[in-house]
Each structure stands twice: as C-alpha cells, then as structure tokens.
Design a protein around this motif. Structure first.
Motif, PDB file in Angstrom:
ATOM      1  N   UNK A  61      45.873  38.541  41.309  1.00  0.00           N
ATOM      2  CA  UNK A  61      45.734  38.927  42.712  1.00  0.00           C
ATOM      3  C   UNK A  61      46.292  37.857  43.652  1.00  0.00           C
ATOM      4  N   UNK A  62      46.211  36.583  43.263  1.00  0.00           N
ATOM      5  CA  UNK A  62      46.790  35.509  44.082  1.00  0.00           C
ATOM      6  C   UNK A  62      48.299  35.689  44.211  1.00  0.00           C
ATOM      7  N   UNK A  63      48.924  36.291  43.216  1.00  0.00           N
ATOM      8  CA  UNK A  63      50.373  36.480  43.217  1.00  0.00           C
ATOM      9  C   UNK A  63      50.800  37.802  43.836  1.00  0.00           C
ATOM     10  N   UNK A  64      50.020  38.869  43.618  1.00  0.00           N
ATOM     11  CA  UNK A  64      50.464  40.195  44.053  1.00  0.00           C
ATOM     12  C   UNK A  64      49.675  40.765  45.224  1.00  0.00           C
ATOM     13  N   UNK A  65      48.660  40.058  45.677  1.00  0.00           N
ATOM     14  CA  UNK A  65      47.864  40.571  46.791  1.00  0.00           C
ATOM     15  C   UNK A  65      47.122  41.834  46.394  1.00  0.00           C
ATOM     16  N   UNK A  66      47.157  42.842  47.275  1.00  0.00           N
ATOM     17  CA  UNK A  66      46.418  44.091  47.051  1.00  0.00           C
ATOM     18  C   UNK A  66      47.232  45.143  46.313  1.00  0.00           C
ATOM     19  N   UNK A  67      48.479  44.835  45.940  1.00  0.00           N
ATOM     20  CA  UNK A  67      49.372  45.819  45.302  1.00  0.00           C
ATOM     21  C   UNK A  67      48.718  46.424  44.061  1.00  0.00           C
ATOM     22  N   UNK A  68      49.126  47.632  43.688  1.00  0.00           N
ATOM     23  CA  UNK A  68      48.554  48.272  42.498  1.00  0.00           C
ATOM     24  C   UNK A  68      48.717  47.398  41.254  1.00  0.00           C
ATOM     25  N   UNK A  69      47.634  47.251  40.528  1.00  0.00           N
ATOM     26  CA  UNK A  69      47.598  46.438  39.325  1.00  0.00           C
ATOM     27  C   UNK A  69      47.208  47.336  38.154  1.00  0.00           C
ATOM     28  N   UNK A  70      48.069  47.458  37.144  1.00  0.00           N
ATOM     29  CA  UNK A  70      47.693  48.254  35.972  1.00  0.00           C
ATOM     30  C   UNK A  70      46.745  47.447  35.081  1.00  0.00           C
ATOM     31  N   UNK A  71      45.599  48.037  34.747  1.00  0.00           N
ATOM     32  CA  UNK A  71      44.631  47.387  33.867  1.00  0.00           C
ATOM     33  C   UNK A  71      44.174  48.376  32.804  1.00  0.00           C
ATOM     34  N   UNK A  72      43.767  47.848  31.665  1.00  0.00           N
ATOM     35  CA  UNK A  72      43.232  48.681  30.590  1.00  0.00           C
ATOM     36  C   UNK A  72      41.721  48.553  30.597  1.00  0.00           C
ATOM     37  N   UNK A  73      41.064  49.691  30.739  1.00  0.00           N
ATOM     38  CA  UNK A  73      39.615  49.742  30.674  1.00  0.00           C
ATOM     39  C   UNK A  73      39.173  50.276  29.326  1.00  0.00           C
ATOM     40  N   UNK A  74      37.965  49.904  28.925  1.00  0.00           N
ATOM     41  CA  UNK A  74      37.380  50.424  27.696  1.00  0.00           C
ATOM     42  C   UNK A  74      36.008  51.006  28.022  1.00  0.00           C
ATOM     43  N   UNK A  75      35.694  52.115  27.380  1.00  0.00           N
ATOM     44  CA  UNK A  75      34.403  52.764  27.558  1.00  0.00           C
ATOM     45  C   UNK A  75      33.751  52.927  26.193  1.00  0.00           C
ATOM     46  N   UNK A  76      32.479  52.515  26.102  1.00  0.00           N
ATOM     47  CA  UNK A  76      31.707  52.633  24.863  1.00  0.00           C
ATOM     48  C   UNK A  76      30.727  53.787  25.005  1.00  0.00           C
ATOM     49  N   UNK A  77      30.975  54.870  24.274  1.00  0.00           N
ATOM     50  CA  UNK A  77      30.004  55.962  24.215  1.00  0.00           C
ATOM     51  C   UNK A  77      29.198  55.698  22.946  1.00  0.00           C
ATOM     52  N   UNK A  78      27.984  55.168  23.135  1.00  0.00           N
ATOM     53  CA  UNK A  78      27.161  54.678  22.035  1.00  0.00           C
ATOM     54  C   UNK A  78      26.088  55.714  21.701  1.00  0.00           C
TER      55      UNK A  78
END
Length: 164
Positions: A11-28
C-alpha cells in the motif's frame, strides 16, 4: 488481526489502487455441524477466512487461519471452490480484488473461541441452523459439504464446455 505487513508495504507503493490478493476460507465440519464465527467488523456469521501470506501454501494458510481465529486444529481435506469476489472498497478507500479458495476441513482438536479478535463469537452450528448466514457463505458451506465432489470453478468463459 491487523492488516498483514506485506499488504501495508504494498500500500505504501500503490496507494489505494486495486490490489489482487488470495483469500482462503475454511469450512470446518465436526460430525453434522459446521464452524461459524460472528465477524467483529461487520457482525456477519461466516466460516473462518483470511489472506494467504507470501510463499505460504494455501492449505497451510487455511489451517493457520482456523487456529489463529478460532483456536481449532483442522485437517484440510480438499479444495471445494475457486472464485473471484466482487471488488472490495474499504472505508479508507483501499481497493482489493480477492480470489477466494474455499477448503473443506475436518475438526481435529480444540474448543472454538474468538482467539485473535477477528471473530466476536465462534461455535458449532447444525446445517439446519444457517438462516442467519448470508447466501455467499451458505454456498461455500454447500460446496464444501459433499466430501467427494470435484472442485467448483466459477466462470467458464475460457473453457470449451459450459460451466456446471
């Protein structure tokens, strides 16, 4: 848990621009019940979820998140669903494009509790007790429920056969 350090550095480099991230969800699952927590940020009941750290394996990340957020040890059984979430715009105007990897997990040990503050409460819910769970989270649970089903992929625009 606060925003991961690697995200703050980006975020320090790109500000508020869209950032692609990988999320994980645990259905336990434990017996005929599913682990759900009431999120501290928005009050929704949902499966445990989090962000994949750099160089981390997705299955390791989902097990880590279950332990960090709910205090339970899980066995990661299979990938149930791969899908893109609609763009998220946070109150500080940061934009994120999440790719969510949903895993079916089996409880191994530990009594669930709100371990790191991301969840206000956490516990086991019968599959008939999901009325207060949003449709997106119910879909994650439904796709993870079938033990032997293949992984579901969204889209299909670039495949040679129609999406199921």
């Amino acid at each position: 848990m606060p925003t991961p350090e690697f995200v703050l550095a980006l975020r320090e480099k790109i500000g508020h621009a869209p950032l692609p991230l990988i999320g994980v969800t645990a259905v336990v699952f434990r017996d005929e019940k599913v682990l759900l927590g009431r999120r501290s940020d928005n009050g929704e009941f949902a499966p445990v979820s989090g962000i994949l750290e750099p160089e981390e394996e997705p299955a390791d990340a989902v097990a880590r998140e279950a332990l960090e957020e709910a205090g339970v040890v899980v066995r990661v059984d299979r990938l149930a669903w791969v899908h893109r979430l609609p763009r998220t715009v946070y109150a500080n105007l940061d934009e994120v494009d999440y790719l969510d990897l949903v895993f079916r997990c089996t409880w191994v040990s530990g009594d669930p509790y709100p371990a790191d503050g991301e969840l206000a409460e956490v516990g086991w819910f019968g599959l008939e007790e999901l009325d207060g769970v949003g449709p997106d989270h119910r879909r994650r649970i439904a796709l993870a429920l079938a033990e032997d089903d293949p992984t579901r992929f969204e889209g299909g625009r670039w495949t040679s056969s129609p999406a199921a």
